[in-house]
Design a protein around this motif. Structure first.
Motif, PDB file in Angstrom:
ATOM      1  N   ILE A 158     -74.919   0.277  95.389  1.00 54.18           N
ATOM      2  CA  ILE A 158     -75.531   1.085  96.446  1.00 54.18           C
ATOM      3  C   ILE A 158     -76.122   2.357  95.843  1.00 54.18           C
ATOM      4  N   ALA A 159     -75.305   3.039  95.032  1.00 53.14           N
ATOM      5  CA  ALA A 159     -75.758   4.296  94.432  1.00 53.14           C
ATOM      6  C   ALA A 159     -77.077   4.083  93.680  1.00 53.14           C
ATOM      7  N   LYS A 160     -77.123   2.996  92.939  1.00 53.79           N
ATOM      8  CA  LYS A 160     -78.312   2.695  92.145  1.00 53.79           C
ATOM      9  C   LYS A 160     -79.549   2.526  93.039  1.00 53.79           C
ATOM     10  N   GLN A 161     -79.343   1.803  94.161  1.00 50.58           N
ATOM     11  CA  GLN A 161     -80.470   1.624  95.089  1.00 50.58           C
ATOM     12  C   GLN A 161     -80.990   2.952  95.628  1.00 50.58           C
ATOM     13  N   TYR A 162     -80.114   3.948  95.660  1.00 52.30           N
ATOM     14  CA  TYR A 162     -80.527   5.254  96.166  1.00 52.30           C
ATOM     15  C   TYR A 162     -80.939   6.182  95.024  1.00 52.30           C
ATOM     16  N   GLY A 163     -81.105   5.619  93.860  1.00 49.35           N
ATOM     17  CA  GLY A 163     -81.628   6.406  92.743  1.00 49.35           C
ATOM     18  C   GLY A 163     -80.608   7.196  91.948  1.00 49.35           C
ATOM     19  N   VAL A 164     -79.315   6.967  92.199  1.00 51.18           N
ATOM     20  CA  VAL A 164     -78.286   7.682  91.434  1.00 51.18           C
ATOM     21  C   VAL A 164     -78.184   7.038  90.045  1.00 51.18           C
ATOM     22  N   THR A 183     -67.760  14.436 101.493  1.00 55.38           N
ATOM     23  CA  THR A 183     -66.816  13.889 102.459  1.00 55.38           C
ATOM     24  C   THR A 183     -66.990  14.636 103.778  1.00 55.38           C
ATOM     25  N   ILE A 184     -66.148  14.322 104.754  1.00 56.97           N
ATOM     26  CA  ILE A 184     -66.233  15.013 106.040  1.00 56.97           C
ATOM     27  C   ILE A 184     -65.069  15.993 106.137  1.00 56.97           C
ATOM     28  N   ASP A 185     -65.373  17.219 106.441  1.00 58.98           N
ATOM     29  CA  ASP A 185     -64.325  18.182 106.750  1.00 58.98           C
ATOM     30  C   ASP A 185     -64.103  18.101 108.257  1.00 58.98           C
ATOM     31  N   ARG A 186     -62.991  17.463 108.636  1.00 59.10           N
ATOM     32  CA  ARG A 186     -62.781  17.212 110.061  1.00 59.10           C
ATOM     33  C   ARG A 186     -62.624  18.494 110.852  1.00 59.10           C
ATOM     34  N   ALA A 187     -61.947  19.470 110.249  1.00 61.60           N
ATOM     35  CA  ALA A 187     -61.730  20.725 110.960  1.00 61.60           C
ATOM     36  C   ALA A 187     -63.057  21.445 111.174  1.00 61.60           C
ATOM     37  N   ALA A 188     -63.895  21.461 110.139  1.00 62.02           N
ATOM     38  CA  ALA A 188     -65.189  22.137 110.252  1.00 62.02           C
ATOM     39  C   ALA A 188     -66.215  21.255 110.966  1.00 62.02           C
ATOM     40  N   ARG A 189     -65.881  19.979 111.113  1.00 62.61           N
ATOM     41  CA  ARG A 189     -66.768  18.973 111.715  1.00 62.61           C
ATOM     42  C   ARG A 189     -68.115  18.922 111.007  1.00 62.61           C
ATOM     43  N   LYS A 190     -68.042  18.962 109.702  1.00 56.37           N
ATOM     44  CA  LYS A 190     -69.261  18.941 108.899  1.00 56.37           C
ATOM     45  C   LYS A 190     -69.028  18.158 107.625  1.00 56.37           C
ATOM     46  N   PRO A 191     -70.081  17.543 107.102  1.00 59.68           N
ATOM     47  CA  PRO A 191     -69.976  16.999 105.757  1.00 59.68           C
ATOM     48  C   PRO A 191     -69.855  18.148 104.761  1.00 59.68           C
ATOM     49  N   VAL A 192     -69.135  17.882 103.698  1.00 60.29           N
ATOM     50  CA  VAL A 192     -68.975  18.925 102.687  1.00 60.29           C
ATOM     51  C   VAL A 192     -69.017  18.302 101.293  1.00 60.29           C
ATOM     52  N   MET A 216     -76.674  11.211  97.866  1.00 59.22           N
ATOM     53  CA  MET A 216     -75.311  11.107  98.386  1.00 59.22           C
ATOM     54  C   MET A 216     -75.302  11.296  99.896  1.00 59.22           C
ATOM     55  N   TYR A 217     -76.078  12.261 100.361  1.00 56.04           N
ATOM     56  CA  TYR A 217     -76.104  12.508 101.800  1.00 56.04           C
ATOM     57  C   TYR A 217     -76.747  11.332 102.539  1.00 56.04           C
ATOM     58  N   ARG A 218     -77.802  10.771 101.948  1.00 54.44           N
ATOM     59  CA  ARG A 218     -78.423   9.595 102.584  1.00 54.44           C
ATOM     60  C   ARG A 218     -77.446   8.426 102.632  1.00 54.44           C
ATOM     61  N   LEU A 266     -66.552   8.941 102.579  1.00 55.37           N
ATOM     62  CA  LEU A 266     -66.469   9.518 101.237  1.00 55.37           C
ATOM     63  C   LEU A 266     -67.492   8.860 100.329  1.00 55.37           C
ATOM     64  N   VAL A 267     -68.198   9.693  99.600  1.00 51.46           N
ATOM     65  CA  VAL A 267     -69.054   9.224  98.498  1.00 51.46           C
ATOM     66  C   VAL A 267     -68.604  10.067  97.309  1.00 51.46           C
ATOM     67  N   GLU A 268     -68.012   9.425  96.324  1.00 49.79           N
ATOM     68  CA  GLU A 268     -67.397  10.211  95.244  1.00 49.79           C
ATOM     69  C   GLU A 268     -67.824   9.697  93.877  1.00 49.79           C
ATOM     70  N   PHE A 269     -68.187  10.613  93.010  1.00 50.07           N
ATOM     71  CA  PHE A 269     -68.449  10.274  91.613  1.00 50.07           C
ATOM     72  C   PHE A 269     -67.450  11.058  90.768  1.00 50.07           C
ATOM     73  N   ASN A 270     -66.479  10.342  90.224  1.00 52.30           N
ATOM     74  CA  ASN A 270     -65.416  11.021  89.472  1.00 52.30           C
ATOM     75  C   ASN A 270     -64.964  10.150  88.312  1.00 52.30           C
TER      76      ASN A 270
END
Ligand code: GDP
Ligand code: MN
Length: 377
Positions: A11-17, A105-114, A176-178, A187-191
């Motif tokens: 998937i990442a590759k298809q999105y140019g990562v 990822t999603i910060d549930r408390a902030a209700r935002k992606p972070v 990543m956001y797309r 979660l989208v993680e590169f580690n």
């Protein structure tokens, strides 16, 4: 639902990562084929959905296609933390200058992606948060605005990367956001995301978790849902246990539906999440308990096993003996926390103590200990 590394990388590759060249192999011969296509040194990585794979021996290097075959056949006939390896990812070995951490990822408390960004890559995020809390930069995305390029500048600074990489980092974060939006990813993680010896950024490891509630929007993924645990559930059923798969990280063995449900509630109350539960029913013998504990210690996602027993027809000494037997056969996989009381409680406790296993009387205390252990992992 967690995707396999090779699926996440596709998937990442298809999105140019930028990801290492290579692909998945299901047999040693296929691994040879991929290794010779890739050329040079390769890395052979067991495809399992458990964390800490590298430490558990699931990431190996090979310097020729012949060696890749050997390594692949060894991995393909092994288990990583109790999970059978049925595929390996064969990729070019990247020359790494620095290992970085990057996730969205999603910060549930902030209700935002972070975005979580750190120079300290390669370590699991939970360890990272504990060991270097000040070393994680958080960059919030306002969902009404979406990704904006200034975020790449903040990330670049946090990662201590050269300015020349700003364009690459910008498109990486944007991708990543797309991915998050289009796949309903939690979660989208590169580690690690790495800085290579020749100054590029490459995603050496990739993890995508798709929100289970969105699966009806992703029929191709829905088909796969639960695949990693079907085998596990089947084993539990074959052994005749009543078993339910959940999505947290605390394994639960209990006896009786009421106590089992109360245990679930209590875990949630103390901020934990049950991975599953297994009800050993009434009057379980030493042997049955052993089978149950052995199985549950091998569950791929749970990080701790909580055994909560009320001794009525069930005898606590039988339970204790079963636990000790199981640990003798597959000990050390994960911590085990026991709460028991009732019939033959003292004898049960004595047996456990002899094997340096503490047991609790109070359910709350045991649950709190299990929740803590799940956080420590
Ligand atoms: P994990 O243990 O499941 O997270 O597996 P990773 O894919 O993250 O690999 C674990 C570690 O192996 C990485 O942090 C790297 O140190 C090392 N590693 C993995 N792939 C490569 C590679 O291509 N080249 C080099 N030099 N090291 C690698
Ligand atoms: Mn990793």
């Amino acid at each position: 639902m967690k995707l396999y590394e090779y699926e996440a990388k596709n998937i990442a590759k298809q999105y140019g990562v930028p990801v290492p060249r290579g692909r998945v192999a299901f047999t040693p011969l296929e691994a040879r084929q991929v290794a010779s296509e890739v050329g040079g040194e390769v890395v052979v990585k067991a495809q399992v959905l458990v964390g800490g794979r590298g430490l558990a021996g699931g990431v190996k290097f090979a310097s020729s296609p012949e060696e890749a075959v050997e390594v692949a056949s060894r991995l393909l006939s092994s288990e990583i933390r109790g999970v059978k390896v049925s595929a390996v990812l064969v990729e070019e070995k990247i020359c790494i200058s620095r290992e970085l951490y990057l996730s969205l990822t999603i910060d549930r408390a902030a209700r935002k992606p972070v975005f979580l960004v750190s120079e300290m890559g390669g370590v699991e995020i939970e360890d990272l948060a504990r060991r270097y809390p000040g070393k994680i930069k958080r960059i919030y995305i306002d969902p009404e605005v979406g990704y904006t390029s200034y975020m790449a500048r903040i990330a670049l600074t946090a990662l201590n990367l050269p300015w020349s990489l700003i364009g690459d980092l910008d498109s990486l974060l944007k991708s990543m956001y797309r991915i998050m939006v289009e796949y309903d990813a939690e979660l989208v993680e590169f580690n690690p995301l790495v800085l290579t010896c020749d100054g590029r950024v490459v995603a050496v490891d990739a993890k995508i978790i798709v929100d289970d509630n969105s699966l009806q929007r992703h029929p191709e993924l829905q088909k796969l849902h639960g695949r990693e645990y079907l085998d596990f559930e089947r084993r539990a059923k074959e052994l005749g246990f009543s078993y339910v798969e959940l999505d947290g990280d605390i394994g639960v063995i209990s006896n009786g539906a009421g106590l089992t449900m109360a245990t679930m509630d209590s875990i949630l109350y103390y901020g934990g999440r049950p991975a599953n539960f297994l009800d050993i029913g009434g009057g379980a013998t030493r042997d049955r308990v052993k089978e149950a504990v052995k199985l549950m210690l091998q569950h791929p996602r749970s990080r701790v096993l909580l055994v909560n027993i009320f001794g009525g027809i069930t005898r606590c000494d039988e339970v204790a003996l079963g636990i000790v037997d199981a640990l003798g056969e597959v000990g050390g996989l994960k911590p085990i926390i026991v709460r028991m009381l009732g019939t033959n409680e003292e004898e049960g406790r004595r047996i456990l103590r002899e094997h340096n296993i503490d047991s609790y009387v109070e359910m709350d205390e045991a649950v709190k200990a299990a929740v803590e252990a799940s956080r420590r992992g």
